[in-house]
Motif scaffolding. Structure first.
Motif: not given
Ligand code: CP
Length: 309
Positions: A55-56, A58, A108, A136, A139, A264
């Motif tokens: 999941p993500s 951002r 990812r 990451h 980030q 983050p």
């Molecule tokens: N900071 C970050 O990686 O957020 P997400 O998991 O929403 O991509």
């Protein structure tokens, strides 16, 4: 110019100091244009494939916006809507997408090393958008750019990072990049959330939250990764917040005058950040999100090349 410009980004050390600074300077120009609603580069002949098998919010959305800003063709993959759900292997997925002529994979995955695995089956550029606990890098780039925007220099910049280092790929990339740029990094957590591998890096470690915040220019909270806490590394979230939650009063009395708060995301209010500190003027958490789009535009242009409009 650089002897060899990076084509892939597995972690921040695929870029040299000069490349990072070029990305930051480019990001400043892109941000001005982006906020005016103007495009200044085009990669309209390129296709990007966003392969998010974890999941993500951002990272995924900002990569998609970055690619669209660059007028790229954009393909989005996730676990449930792709043939992954029919047990197609990652190797066969990459070979399938390769035959459609992909120029960039943004990946990812919960398994560390997945972006390197993909390299075996594709010549496209590869960007690691988070692989397990490993790294990451984008980030770290957007975090450091947010610091650069606020302080214009990393020399002697005091950055204190507070949270769960055991499960954090963000901190691993952040420490490497901030060391490269010349910042002074302190990390603060319960010892159980701070593995030896992290504590022996060129950083200062403390379990005293007040000591970490005192005289800091940047105070960064890290998410308690609730989905990865099965080992009982701390007694309860309430106790974590009591000793390690970043509180307004501590920040406002101990940190340096123009200090900023970062995170983050996603944030757990009432756990790593107390009260409404995330909404204060010194909180740059939403700037970080916007800078995620901007620096990813600059990074893709850096890796793939791009024509000025
Ligand atoms: N900071 C970050 O990686 O957020 P997400 O998991 O929403 O991509």
């Amino acid at each position: 110019m650089f002897a060899m410009r990076a084509k892939d980004l597995y972690d921040v050390n695929d870029l040299c100091h000069e490349e990072v600074m070029e990305i930051f300077e480019e990001s400043k120009e892109i941000k001005k244009a982006y906020l005016r609603g103007e495009k200044i580069f085009s990669l309209s002949d390129k296709t990007g494939c966003n392969l998010f098998v974890e999941p993500s919010t951002r990272t995924k959305n900002s990569f998609e916006l970055a690619e669209k800003y660059l007028s790229m063709n954009v393909l989005n993959f996730n676990t449930s809507s792709s043939a992954f759900s029919k047990k197609e292997t990652l190797k066969d997925t990459i070979l399938t997408m390769k035959s459609m002529k992909i120029d960039l994979f943004v990946v990812r995955h919960k398994e560390p090393g997945t972006p390197v695995f993909i390299r075996k089956y594709s010549d496209a550029s590869i960007i690691n958008a988070g692989d397990g606990l490993h790294a990451h890098p984008t980030q770290a780039i957007l975090d450091a750019f947010t610091m650069y925007e606020n302080f214009n220099s990393f020399k002697g910049l005091k950055v204190s990072i507070i949270g769960d280092f055991y499960h954090s790929r963000v901190v691993r990339s952040n420490i490497k990049l901030l060391n490269m740029l010349g910042a002074d990094v302190t990390i603060c957590s319960p010892t159980t959330l701070s593995p030896r591998e992290i504590r022996t890096l060129p950083i200062k470690y403390t379990y005293d939250l007040k000591e970490a915040i005192k005289n800091a220019d940047v105070v960064m909270g890290l998410r308690m990764q609730l989905e990865r806490q099965s080992q009982g590394l701390f007694p309860s979230l309430k106790e974590y917040n009591k000793y390690f939650g970043i509180k307004e009063e501590l920040f406002e009395t101990l940190a340096n005058k123009n200090a900023i708060l970062m995170h983050p995301g996603p944030i757990n209010r009432g756990v790593e950040l107390s009260g409404d500190i995330a909404d204060k003027p010194y909180s740059k958490i939403l700037d970080q999100v916007q800078n995620g789009v901007i620096t990813r535009i600059a990074l893709i242009k850096h890796l793939l090349g791009g024509d000025s409009l």
